[in-house]
Design a protein around this motif. Structure first.
Motif, PDB file in Angstrom:
ATOM      1  N   ASP A   1       0.847  -1.187   0.000  1.00  0.00           N
ATOM      2  CA  ASP A   1       0.000   0.000   0.000  1.00  0.00           C
ATOM      3  C   ASP A   1       0.888   1.245   0.000  1.00  0.00           C
ATOM      4  O   ASP A   1       1.900   1.294   0.726  1.00  0.00           O
ATOM      5  CB  ASP A   1      -0.904   0.015   1.227  1.00  0.00           C
ATOM      6  N   TYR A   2       0.489   2.228  -0.773  1.00  0.00           N
ATOM      7  CA  TYR A   2       1.262   3.463  -0.888  1.00  0.00           C
ATOM      8  C   TYR A   2       0.368   4.677  -0.668  1.00  0.00           C
ATOM      9  O   TYR A   2      -0.836   4.644  -0.941  1.00  0.00           O
ATOM     10  CB  TYR A   2       1.882   3.585  -2.285  1.00  0.00           C
ATOM     11  N   PHE A   3       0.975   5.753  -0.186  1.00  0.00           N
ATOM     12  CA  PHE A   3       0.324   7.048  -0.268  1.00  0.00           C
ATOM     13  C   PHE A   3       0.189   7.408  -1.758  1.00  0.00           C
ATOM     14  O   PHE A   3       0.982   6.940  -2.588  1.00  0.00           O
ATOM     15  CB  PHE A   3       1.167   8.117   0.425  1.00  0.00           C
ATOM     16  N   PRO A   4      -0.791   8.230  -2.121  1.00  0.00           N
ATOM     17  CA  PRO A   4      -0.878   8.677  -3.512  1.00  0.00           C
ATOM     18  C   PRO A   4       0.431   9.334  -3.946  1.00  0.00           C
ATOM     19  O   PRO A   4       1.057  10.067  -3.171  1.00  0.00           O
ATOM     20  CB  PRO A   4      -2.036   9.679  -3.493  1.00  0.00           C
ATOM     21  N   ILE A   5       0.853   9.048  -5.166  1.00  0.00           N
ATOM     22  CA  ILE A   5       2.077   9.659  -5.678  1.00  0.00           C
ATOM     23  C   ILE A   5       1.902  11.170  -5.719  1.00  0.00           C
ATOM     24  O   ILE A   5       0.929  11.687  -6.267  1.00  0.00           O
ATOM     25  CB  ILE A   5       2.402   9.122  -7.085  1.00  0.00           C
ATOM     26  N   ASP A   6       2.844  11.862  -5.123  1.00  0.00           N
ATOM     27  CA  ASP A   6       2.777  13.320  -5.016  1.00  0.00           C
ATOM     28  C   ASP A   6       4.121  13.899  -5.475  1.00  0.00           C
ATOM     29  O   ASP A   6       5.120  13.784  -4.764  1.00  0.00           O
ATOM     30  CB  ASP A   6       2.481  13.725  -3.578  1.00  0.00           C
ATOM     31  N   PRO A   7       4.164  14.511  -6.671  1.00  0.00           N
ATOM     32  CA  PRO A   7       5.434  15.062  -7.167  1.00  0.00           C
ATOM     33  C   PRO A   7       6.075  16.079  -6.228  1.00  0.00           C
ATOM     34  O   PRO A   7       7.284  16.301  -6.300  1.00  0.00           O
ATOM     35  CB  PRO A   7       5.034  15.703  -8.497  1.00  0.00           C
ATOM     36  N   SER A   8       5.275  16.692  -5.325  1.00  0.00           N
ATOM     37  CA  SER A   8       5.868  17.674  -4.414  1.00  0.00           C
ATOM     38  C   SER A   8       6.805  17.026  -3.405  1.00  0.00           C
ATOM     39  O   SER A   8       7.621  17.715  -2.777  1.00  0.00           O
ATOM     40  CB  SER A   8       4.770  18.455  -3.677  1.00  0.00           C
ATOM     41  N   TRP A   9       6.698  15.695  -3.245  1.00  0.00           N
ATOM     42  CA  TRP A   9       7.593  14.986  -2.345  1.00  0.00           C
ATOM     43  C   TRP A   9       8.867  14.524  -3.049  1.00  0.00           C
ATOM     44  O   TRP A   9       9.699  13.854  -2.437  1.00  0.00           O
ATOM     45  CB  TRP A   9       6.889  13.804  -1.697  1.00  0.00           C
ATOM     46  N   ARG A  10       9.012  14.889  -4.300  1.00  0.00           N
ATOM     47  CA  ARG A  10      10.308  14.720  -4.977  1.00  0.00           C
ATOM     48  C   ARG A  10      11.059  16.033  -4.770  1.00  0.00           C
ATOM     49  O   ARG A  10      10.838  17.019  -5.457  1.00  0.00           O
ATOM     50  CB  ARG A  10      10.134  14.437  -6.465  1.00  0.00           C
ATOM     51  N   ILE A  11      11.941  16.026  -3.784  1.00  0.00           N
ATOM     52  CA  ILE A  11      12.552  17.254  -3.295  1.00  0.00           C
ATOM     53  C   ILE A  11      14.015  17.330  -3.719  1.00  0.00           C
ATOM     54  O   ILE A  11      14.775  16.370  -3.535  1.00  0.00           O
ATOM     55  CB  ILE A  11      12.449  17.326  -1.759  1.00  0.00           C
ATOM     56  N   VAL A  12      14.391  18.453  -4.301  1.00  0.00           N
ATOM     57  CA  VAL A  12      15.787  18.702  -4.635  1.00  0.00           C
ATOM     58  C   VAL A  12      16.436  19.370  -3.429  1.00  0.00           C
ATOM     59  O   VAL A  12      16.170  20.538  -3.128  1.00  0.00           O
ATOM     60  CB  VAL A  12      15.920  19.582  -5.893  1.00  0.00           C
ATOM     61  N   ALA A  13      17.248  18.617  -2.717  1.00  0.00           N
ATOM     62  CA  ALA A  13      17.866  19.099  -1.481  1.00  0.00           C
ATOM     63  C   ALA A  13      19.265  19.643  -1.756  1.00  0.00           C
ATOM     64  O   ALA A  13      19.915  19.292  -2.738  1.00  0.00           O
ATOM     65  CB  ALA A  13      17.934  17.960  -0.465  1.00  0.00           C
ATOM     66  N   ASP A  14      19.724  20.495  -0.867  1.00  0.00           N
ATOM     67  CA  ASP A  14      21.114  20.958  -0.919  1.00  0.00           C
ATOM     68  C   ASP A  14      22.015  19.881  -0.323  1.00  0.00           C
ATOM     69  O   ASP A  14      21.668  19.250   0.692  1.00  0.00           O
ATOM     70  CB  ASP A  14      21.272  22.256  -0.124  1.00  0.00           C
ATOM     71  N   TRP A  15      23.157  19.688  -0.941  1.00  0.00           N
ATOM     72  CA  TRP A  15      24.113  18.704  -0.450  1.00  0.00           C
ATOM     73  C   TRP A  15      25.282  19.419   0.214  1.00  0.00           C
ATOM     74  O   TRP A  15      25.930  20.269  -0.385  1.00  0.00           O
ATOM     75  CB  TRP A  15      24.620  17.826  -1.587  1.00  0.00           C
ATOM     76  N   VAL A  16      25.516  19.067   1.479  1.00  0.00           N
ATOM     77  CA  VAL A  16      26.629  19.638   2.240  1.00  0.00           C
ATOM     78  C   VAL A  16      27.632  18.515   2.502  1.00  0.00           C
ATOM     79  O   VAL A  16      27.391  17.648   3.345  1.00  0.00           O
ATOM     80  CB  VAL A  16      26.145  20.242   3.569  1.00  0.00           C
ATOM     81  N   PRO A  17      28.757  18.485   1.789  1.00  0.00           N
ATOM     82  CA  PRO A  17      29.721  17.389   1.975  1.00  0.00           C
ATOM     83  C   PRO A  17      30.484  17.520   3.283  1.00  0.00           C
ATOM     84  O   PRO A  17      30.682  18.634   3.795  1.00  0.00           O
ATOM     85  CB  PRO A  17      30.657  17.540   0.772  1.00  0.00           C
ATOM     86  N   PHE A  18      30.889  16.395   3.832  1.00  0.00           N
ATOM     87  CA  PHE A  18      31.717  16.356   5.028  1.00  0.00           C
ATOM     88  C   PHE A  18      33.130  15.941   4.640  1.00  0.00           C
ATOM     89  O   PHE A  18      33.319  14.915   3.982  1.00  0.00           O
ATOM     90  CB  PHE A  18      31.171  15.349   6.051  1.00  0.00           C
ATOM     91  N   ASP A  19      34.098  16.723   5.044  1.00  0.00           N
ATOM     92  CA  ASP A  19      35.492  16.390   4.765  1.00  0.00           C
ATOM     93  C   ASP A  19      36.325  16.659   6.014  1.00  0.00           C
ATOM     94  O   ASP A  19      36.582  17.824   6.340  1.00  0.00           O
ATOM     95  CB  ASP A  19      36.024  17.205   3.583  1.00  0.00           C
ATOM     96  N   PRO A  20      36.686  15.615   6.762  1.00  0.00           N
ATOM     97  CA  PRO A  20      36.478  14.195   6.461  1.00  0.00           C
ATOM     98  C   PRO A  20      35.043  13.769   6.763  1.00  0.00           C
ATOM     99  O   PRO A  20      34.286  14.529   7.386  1.00  0.00           O
ATOM    100  CB  PRO A  20      37.465  13.499   7.399  1.00  0.00           C
ATOM    101  N   PRO A  21      34.660  12.541   6.322  1.00  0.00           N
ATOM    102  CA  PRO A  21      33.310  12.053   6.616  1.00  0.00           C
ATOM    103  C   PRO A  21      33.027  12.014   8.109  1.00  0.00           C
ATOM    104  O   PRO A  21      33.924  11.781   8.918  1.00  0.00           O
ATOM    105  CB  PRO A  21      33.322  10.629   6.015  1.00  0.00           C
ATOM    106  N   HIS A  22      31.758  12.264   8.475  1.00  0.00           N
ATOM    107  CA  HIS A  22      31.341  12.154   9.865  1.00  0.00           C
ATOM    108  C   HIS A  22      31.026  10.697  10.195  1.00  0.00           C
ATOM    109  O   HIS A  22      30.959   9.839   9.313  1.00  0.00           O
ATOM    110  CB  HIS A  22      30.106  13.023  10.121  1.00  0.00           C
ATOM    111  N   GLU A  23      30.826  10.434  11.476  1.00  0.00           N
ATOM    112  CA  GLU A  23      30.491   9.084  11.927  1.00  0.00           C
ATOM    113  C   GLU A  23      29.080   9.071  12.472  1.00  0.00           C
ATOM    114  O   GLU A  23      28.677   9.984  13.201  1.00  0.00           O
ATOM    115  CB  GLU A  23      31.481   8.631  12.999  1.00  0.00           C
ATOM    116  N   LEU A  24      28.325   8.041  12.114  1.00  0.00           N
ATOM    117  CA  LEU A  24      26.932   7.925  12.530  1.00  0.00           C
ATOM    118  C   LEU A  24      26.729   6.568  13.178  1.00  0.00           C
ATOM    119  O   LEU A  24      27.141   5.544  12.633  1.00  0.00           O
ATOM    120  CB  LEU A  24      25.997   8.070  11.327  1.00  0.00           C
TER     121      LEU A  24
END
Length: 304
Positions: free
Chosen positions: A168-191
């Motif tokens: 089962d899915y929510f109705p497809i909603d193009p507004s949930w296709r979001i172009v986000a800003d990418w902030v790189p980590f140098d060096p990578p962080h730990e999660l």
């Protein structure tokens, strides 16, 4: 990496193949068509004879001799197969060897041999894949989770597969296709990423996706399992209600020109939503959104 700990099995069963996105497709019609195609691939992967719905057991091995079979007098009692399949011996160093019962009718990697050393999923490679012991419609291979060895048992005739109630899915909603800003980590962080087994794995995070919704700013941290994609384990205010409580998964293509596309219409349930025999990661606190993400896959109606 999760690939070498809790989550390696997802890639081995082909789920990652359904995440490919086309960042240039932004029209509502294109988004809807692509999401529908993704949903079809998602369903095919889940319901395949060796897909997640075929799991019927996760049996942890003890050091020493482990008698395996469907009869009650075995150390490990399987839900399918011959009464006495054979014996799996686990050494103190983690090496495993199986000796099949003469009358088991089982095969090892497709061959009618009676014994072999077992290769688990964490020590497998293209040249030496994980050893598969098959018997009738069922089979198993060994998984390694933080040094624990277990039999992952699958059956193409499993009730979870034959009685599957669909997605089962929510109705497809193009507004949930979001172009986000990418902030790189140098060096990578730990999660720190927990799992349903109670383990905690420290994962490398190459950066963060920052996006805006309804006047608020949100951040998500991905793990990079594969060189060509980002993997997010997320939760939100629908979790435990409309959607699966522990987490949903979301893949995204690598960032381009400082942007990363997050299509929440493709957020989907982990295997643990369908079977108690998976070892899924949990959404880390950093990826629990104070937001109702009414997009993507809903909770499974037939949840265990």
């Amino acid at each position: 990496m999760l690939r070498t700990t809790v989550f390696a099995f997802v890639l081995s069963l082909g789920v990652a193949a359904v995440h490919a996105q086309n960042p240039s497709a932004a029209t509502p019609a294109d988004v809807s068509q692509q999401v529908l195609q993704w949903q079809q691939k998602r369903l095919a992967s889940l319901t395949a004879p060796s897909g997640w719905l075929s799991l019927i057991g996760l049996e942890w091995l003890n050091e020493g001799v482990n008698r395996v079979g469907s009869a009650a007098d075995n150390d490990i009692v399987l839900k399918a197969g011959p009464a006495h399949l054979g014996v799996v011996t686990l050494s103190k160093e983690g090496a495993m060897h199986i000796v099949l019962d003469n009358d088991s009718g089982a095969t090892i990697d497709g061959k009618p041999v009676l014994e072999a050393n077992l290769v688990d999923d964490m020590h497998a490679s293209a040249a030496s894949p994980a050893t598969i012991v098959a018997f009738g419609s069922a089979n198993f291979f060994v998984i390694d989770r933080d040094g624990r060895k277990g039999l992952r048992v699958k059956d193409s005739q499993a009730e979870t597969r034959s009685h599957f109630l669909g997605l089962d899915y929510f109705p497809i909603d193009p507004s949930w296709r979001i172009v986000a800003d990418w902030v790189p980590f140098d060096p990578p962080h730990e999660l720190e990423v927990g799992s349903v087994l109670g383990t905690i794995n420290k994962e490398k995070v190459p950066g963060k996706a920052v996006f805006h919704r309804d006047g608020h700013t949100y951040e998500l941290l991905p793990i990079q399992e594969e060189p060509d994609s980002l993997f997010f384990v997320i939760a939100d205010r629908t979790s435990g209600h409309e959607t699966y409580g522990a987490a949903r998964f979301l893949y995204a293509d690598l960032p381009k020109d400082g942007k990363v596309v997050l299509d929440f219409n493709r957020a989907y349930n982990p295997p643990c939503a369908f079977t108690p025999y998976a070892t899924c990661p949990l959404a880390p606190p950093e990826n629990r959104l104070d937001l109702r993400v009414i997009a993507g896959e809903k909770n499974y109606r037939g949840g265990h």
